[in-house]
Every structure is written in structure tokens, then in C-alpha cells.
Write an enzyme that holds these catalytic residues in place. Structure first.
Site, PDB file in Angstrom:
ATOM      1  N   HIS A 182      35.367  54.601  27.197  1.00 15.41           N
ATOM      2  CA  HIS A 182      35.674  54.855  28.486  1.00 15.41           C
ATOM      3  C   HIS A 182      34.852  55.269  28.940  1.00 15.41           C
ATOM      4  CE1 HIS A 182      37.745  57.615  26.562  1.00 15.41           C
ATOM      5  NE2 HIS A 182      37.874  58.265  27.301  1.00 15.41           N
ATOM      6  N   HIS A 240      35.470  57.207  32.991  1.00  8.95           N
ATOM      7  CA  HIS A 240      36.024  57.674  33.735  1.00  8.95           C
ATOM      8  C   HIS A 240      34.889  57.285  35.667  1.00  8.95           C
ATOM      9  CE1 HIS A 240      38.883  60.524  31.364  1.00  8.95           C
ATOM     10  NE2 HIS A 240      37.828  59.860  30.591  1.00  8.95           N
TER      11      HIS A 240
HETATM   12  P1  AMP Z   1      38.680  61.094  27.363  1.00  5.31           P
HETATM   13  O1  AMP Z   1      39.392  62.477  27.304  1.00  5.31           O
HETATM   14  O2  AMP Z   1      37.553  61.402  27.807  1.00  5.31           O
HETATM   15  O3  AMP Z   1      38.604  60.686  25.918  1.00  5.31           O
HETATM   16  O4  AMP Z   1      39.756  60.711  27.874  1.00  5.31           O
HETATM   17  C1  AMP Z   1      40.953  59.623  27.301  1.00  5.31           C
HETATM   18  C2  AMP Z   1      41.348  60.041  28.682  1.00  5.31           C
HETATM   19  O5  AMP Z   1      42.327  58.970  28.641  1.00  5.31           O
HETATM   20  C3  AMP Z   1      42.356  60.523  29.765  1.00  5.31           C
HETATM   21  O6  AMP Z   1      41.917  61.267  30.433  1.00  5.31           O
HETATM   22  C4  AMP Z   1      44.100  60.600  29.158  1.00  5.31           C
HETATM   23  O7  AMP Z   1      44.606  60.820  30.150  1.00  5.31           O
HETATM   24  C5  AMP Z   1      43.781  58.788  28.953  1.00  5.31           C
HETATM   25  N1  AMP Z   1      44.565  58.920  29.174  1.00  5.31           N
HETATM   26  C6  AMP Z   1      45.395  58.668  27.555  1.00  5.31           C
HETATM   27  N2  AMP Z   1      46.418  58.037  27.260  1.00  5.31           N
HETATM   28  C7  AMP Z   1      46.580  56.999  28.129  1.00  5.31           C
HETATM   29  C8  AMP Z   1      47.292  55.882  29.346  1.00  5.31           C
HETATM   30  N3  AMP Z   1      48.696  55.262  28.156  1.00  5.31           N
HETATM   31  N4  AMP Z   1      47.292  55.446  30.248  1.00  5.31           N
HETATM   32  C9  AMP Z   1      45.909  56.176  30.808  1.00  5.31           C
HETATM   33  N5  AMP Z   1      45.588  56.910  30.540  1.00  5.31           N
HETATM   34  C10 AMP Z   1      45.617  57.891  28.880  1.00  5.31           C
END
Ligand code: AMP
Ligand code: ZN
Length: 134
Positions: free
Chosen positions: A99, A101
Site C-alpha cells: 500500500h 500512503h
Molecule cells: P503500514 O503501517 O504502512 O503497514 O500501514 C497500514 C495502515 O493501514 C495503517 O495506517 C492503518 O491505519 C491502516 N489500516 C489498517 N486497517 C485498516 C482498515 N480496515 N481500513 C483503513 N485503514 C486501515
């Protein structure tokens, strides 16, 4: 991937606040909203992170980032944006589906602070470049 939360969001099995969708990618609001409009762009096809992607998978994802980023910036009224991408636990990856950001920026106290430490005096850059070059 059966137990992947972002695959479940892509499949519509878990709700999300979608902001963009096409054949290849989905963009939805990050639940934490580090700054207003904080968005995640994910490929519909599962991959663990950029380190595990093929060139084709990376093209498919990253080709869509500029247009989505511009829309998020324009529609939130942000004046800039950090585009971040974490790979593996040590780098802050918590969800193991690639993903990107998109974090709109408004001012210096808006919720995100990134600092690059300058360590240039501690390392031999020629040696490092030689070690890494391929
Ligand atoms: P990372 O730390 O780069 O792996 O980012 C994962 C991101 O996914 C975090 O910023 C979380 O807030 C986000 N996240 C986790 N579960 C969900 C969800 N169900 N809907 C939207 N964002 C999510
Ligand atoms: Zn997945």
C-alpha cells in the site's frame, strides 16, 4: 490471500471509505487519518510489499498514484503531500499487502513529522555505493 485485511477490503468483505477504484487499484481512507484525507492506494492483486513485487505489478500500482494524489490534494485543499510506503516490520509495515500512503499536508503541526538525520560524516559514500551498485 485469505487472511489479508486489504484483500478483504478489495473484495468488499470489510467496509472502507473508498475514494477511487478501477480495474487494478483501490484507494480508501486510512482509518487513522494522520491528517485529513490520509488515503491508502492498494493494488487489487495481493503482494506483500514493494520488495516482493514484479516490475509489472509495480507499474500497475504506481502508474495510478499521481492522479489519485492530485485529486486528494486538490479536494482536501492541502498545500502539499507526503507519499510514503513501508516495507517490512522494521520499516513500520503493519499490513502485509502493498500500500501507498497519501498524506495531505496543511501545516507543520498537522499530524505528521518526518525528520531525516544527516549522518554523512559517519559513512563512506563511495564504499556504500560500490557495495550496492548492480
Ligand atoms: P503500514 O503501517 O504502512 O503497514 O500501514 C497500514 C495502515 O493501514 C495503517 O495506517 C492503518 O491505519 C491502516 N489500516 C489498517 N486497517 C485498516 C482498515 N480496515 N481500513 C483503513 N485503514 C486501515
Ligand atoms: Zn492482500
Amino acid at each position: 490471500m485469505n487472511d489479508c485485511i486489504f484483500c478483504k477490503i478489495v473484495a468488499g468483505e470489510i467496509p472502507s471509505y473508498k475514494v477511487y477504484e478501477d480495474y487494478d487499484v483501490l484507494a480508501f481512507l486510512d482509518i487513522t487519518q494522520t491528517t485529513p484525507g490520509h488515503t491508502l492506494v492498494v493494488p487489487k492483486e495481493h503482494s506483500k510489499n514493494v520488495l516482493a513485487m514484479t516490475e509489472e505489478q509495480a507499474k500497475t500500482l504506481f502508474a495510478k498514484v499521481p492522479a489519485i494524489a492530485r485529486a486528494v490534494k486538490e479536494k482536501t485543499g492541502a498545500t502539499g503531500m507526503n507519499i510514503l510506503q513501508n516495507n517490512e516490520e522494521i520499516a513500520g509495515q503493519t499490513v502485509f499487502h502493498t500500500h501507498v500512503h497519501l498524506i495531505p499536508r496543511y501545516d507543520t503541526a498537522d499530524g505528521l513529522k518526518i525528520e531525516f538525520t544527516n549522518n554523512m560524516d559517519k559513512f563512506d559514500l563511495a564504499e556504500l555505493a560500490e557495495k550496492i551498485r548492480f
